[in-house]
Design an enzyme around this catalytic site. Structure first.
Site, short mmCIF file in Angstrom:
data_model
loop_
_atom_site.label_atom_id
_atom_site.label_comp_id
_atom_site.label_asym_id
_atom_site.label_seq_id
_atom_site.Cartn_x
_atom_site.Cartn_y
_atom_site.Cartn_z
N HIS A 1 0.87 -1.18 0.00
CA HIS A 1 0.00 0.00 0.00
C HIS A 1 0.91 1.23 0.00
O HIS A 1 2.02 1.18 0.55
CB HIS A 1 -0.83 -0.05 1.29
N ASP B 1 2.94 -4.75 8.15
CA ASP B 1 1.73 -3.93 8.01
C ASP B 1 0.53 -4.89 8.10
O ASP B 1 0.25 -5.63 7.17
CB ASP B 1 1.79 -3.20 6.66
N GLN C 1 -4.60 -5.16 6.74
CA GLN C 1 -5.58 -6.06 6.12
C GLN C 1 -5.65 -7.42 6.79
O GLN C 1 -6.58 -8.19 6.55
CB GLN C 1 -5.27 -6.26 4.62
N LYS D 1 -10.55 -0.87 10.58
CA LYS D 1 -10.73 -2.08 9.76
C LYS D 1 -11.12 -3.29 10.60
O LYS D 1 -11.40 -4.36 10.08
CB LYS D 1 -9.45 -2.38 8.97
N CYS E 1 -4.73 2.42 -3.72
CA CYS E 1 -3.50 2.94 -3.08
C CYS E 1 -2.34 1.97 -3.27
O CYS E 1 -1.51 1.79 -2.37
CB CYS E 1 -3.71 3.22 -1.59
N1 PMP Z 1 -1.74 -0.79 4.58
C1 PMP Z 1 -2.69 -1.53 4.01
C2 PMP Z 1 -2.36 -2.91 3.51
C3 PMP Z 1 -3.99 -1.02 3.89
O1 PMP Z 1 -4.94 -1.75 3.32
C4 PMP Z 1 -4.27 0.27 4.41
C5 PMP Z 1 -5.66 0.87 4.30
N2 PMP Z 1 -6.30 0.68 3.08
C6 PMP Z 1 -3.24 0.99 4.98
C7 PMP Z 1 -1.99 0.43 5.06
C8 PMP Z 1 -3.44 2.37 5.54
O2 PMP Z 1 -4.30 2.33 6.61
P1 PMP Z 1 -4.90 3.68 7.22
O3 PMP Z 1 -5.42 4.47 6.06
O4 PMP Z 1 -5.98 3.21 8.12
O5 PMP Z 1 -3.80 4.38 7.93
#
Ligand code: PMP
Length: 400
Positions: free
Chosen positions: A117, A194, A197, A220, A358
């Site tokens: 991401h 990270d 997910q 999430k 993203c």
């Molecule tokens: N890493 C991953 C794999 C994600 O899916 C996301 C959110 N889509 C993020 C980081 C970022 O998370 P946040 O926007 O809640 O900070």
């Protein structure tokens, strides 16, 4: 599982049709217990924490610290002070990347994977700009699986940190993080996972994984927005300088010199998201009550059912076909733009995400502008999948 505990937002019509919410990868919906806990906090014990001798302040502090201990048990961290409350995954990654600025030298290497991401790419690029460190990328294959032999050949004494997602938001791939961590440690590199997910689908054991950092977002995992967790091993959190300065994170402040507070406060400057921290504990309890084994088994059923149904649509290509995958299906149909499918099925009450998720480097890898992504949670059903597939077919009849 669908009726486990009430989630009232799901029982509504959108554009005149019953809502089918398949955008769980972006954010989860909130059960009544979570909504009640927010109201209860603000209507019964709202006060600033760690500051007052008065009763409400102590009640709020106790609830906040009890939630930290709950999250420690959930992740199986060794100590409660290894659990830092953040604003979310992005904040957690930035805090670690910023801290590493003090430890890196020009020519040191940072490994990220090809399926990250943006929030696990950009902070490391910024760190490279500041320090002269070099960003290297662990490649993936057509199925959306990391190529581990190439990973191993990238590792060297120059590698200072490896940072990968536990599960890819765009592909659903579950990465072999234990193996990745083991190999990184063999060359003396730290590892950040990270877990944004992964945490909705599984219960990570940070001691068994032996990761140095693990980050995730409350929103999430059925919790509120604006709250998240950075787990860090004590020795690493001690080594890293704080990310932000301010109140709460200090031991003493003199104009000549300030000393920092002990963990976890060193990383929690300013008045935190108190309600968010407390209610994240409620959300984690809610998920544990349902049970992560039950969640994973049910979501796997949904994944298989939906995959099989979608594969029957002519011209549909699933992006992300890893052997080990969670309940995320990214797809394209012919040359139809994902946005067009998403817009039509929204009119039919169906919420999916369209675009690059993203993760632009993944889209570049497959040479596509984006995908339609359906991501399922334990509260979804096979009937909803039927409705979704019929809606996709209807959109095709309009777009072809
Ligand atoms: N890493 C991953 C794999 C994600 O899916 C996301 C959110 N889509 C993020 C980081 C970022 O998370 P946040 O926007 O809640 O900070």
């Amino acid at each position: 599982l669908h009726d486990a505990l009430p989630i009232s937002i799901l029982n509504q019509k959108v554009n005149g049709q019953p809502l089918v919410y398949f955008d769980n990868g972006a954010t989860s919906q909130k059960p009544q217990v979570v909504l009640d806990a927010i109201t209860q906090y603000y209507s019964e014990i709202n006060a600033n924490i760690h500051r007052g001798v008065h009763t409400l302040s102590q009640l709020a502090t106790d609830a906040y610290e009890a939630s930290r201990a709950k999250i420690q048990r959930h992740l199986n961290a060794k100590n409660p002070h290894e659990i830092i409350f953040t604003a979310g995954t992005t904040h957690g990654i930035n805090a670690v990347a910023n801290g590493f600025a003090a430890l890196l030298q020009s020519g040191d290497e940072i490994l990220v994977s090809a399926m990250e991401h943006h929030s696990n790419i950009v902070p490391w690029q910024m760190l490279c700009e500041r320090t002269g460190a070099v960003l290297k990328v662990i490649p993936m294959n057509e199925n959306g699986e990391l190529i581990l032999s190439e990973y191993e050949s990238l590792l060297s004494a120059k590698t200072k940190i490896v940072t990968v997602n536990h599960i890819s938001n765009a592909l659903g791939t579950i990465n072999p993080v234990e193996y990745i961590i083991q190999k990184a440690h063999a060359v003396g590199a730290a590892v950040l996972i990270d877990g944004a997910q992964a945490t909705p689908h599984l219960k990570p054991d940070v001691q068994a994984l032996d990761c140095d950092f693990y980050v995730f977002s409350g929103h999430k995992v059925c919790g509120p927005t604006g709250i998240g967790i950075l787990y860090g091993k004590e020795e690493w959190l001690d080594r890293l300088p704080p990310y932000q300065g301010g109140g709460e994170m200090i031991a003493t402040v003199r104009f000549e010199k300030t000393t920092y507070a002990d963990l976890p406060h060193k990383f929690e400057a300013g008045t935190p998201n108190i309600a968010g921290g407390i209610v994240l504990g409620t959300a984690i309890d809610y998920l544990n009550e349902i049970g992560f084994e039950a969640i994973a088994a049910y979501e796997q059923e949904l994944l298989e059912y939906a995959t099989q149904k979608l594969e029957q649509i002519e011209g549909l290509r699933i992006i992300g076909t890893a052997a080990n995958k969670t309940s995320v299906i990214s797809f394209n149909i012919g040359n139809i733009h994902p946005y067009d499918i998403g817009t039509i099925i929204d009119k039919l009450g169906i919420a999916v995400r369209t675009g690059h998720h993203c993760a632009q480097p993944i889209m570049d890898f497959y040479q596509i502008p984006g995908t339609v992504r359906a991501s399922f949670a334990f509260y979804n059903t096979k009937e909803e999948i039927d409705t979704f597939v019929a809606a996709v077919e209807r959109s095709l009849s309009m777009l072809k």
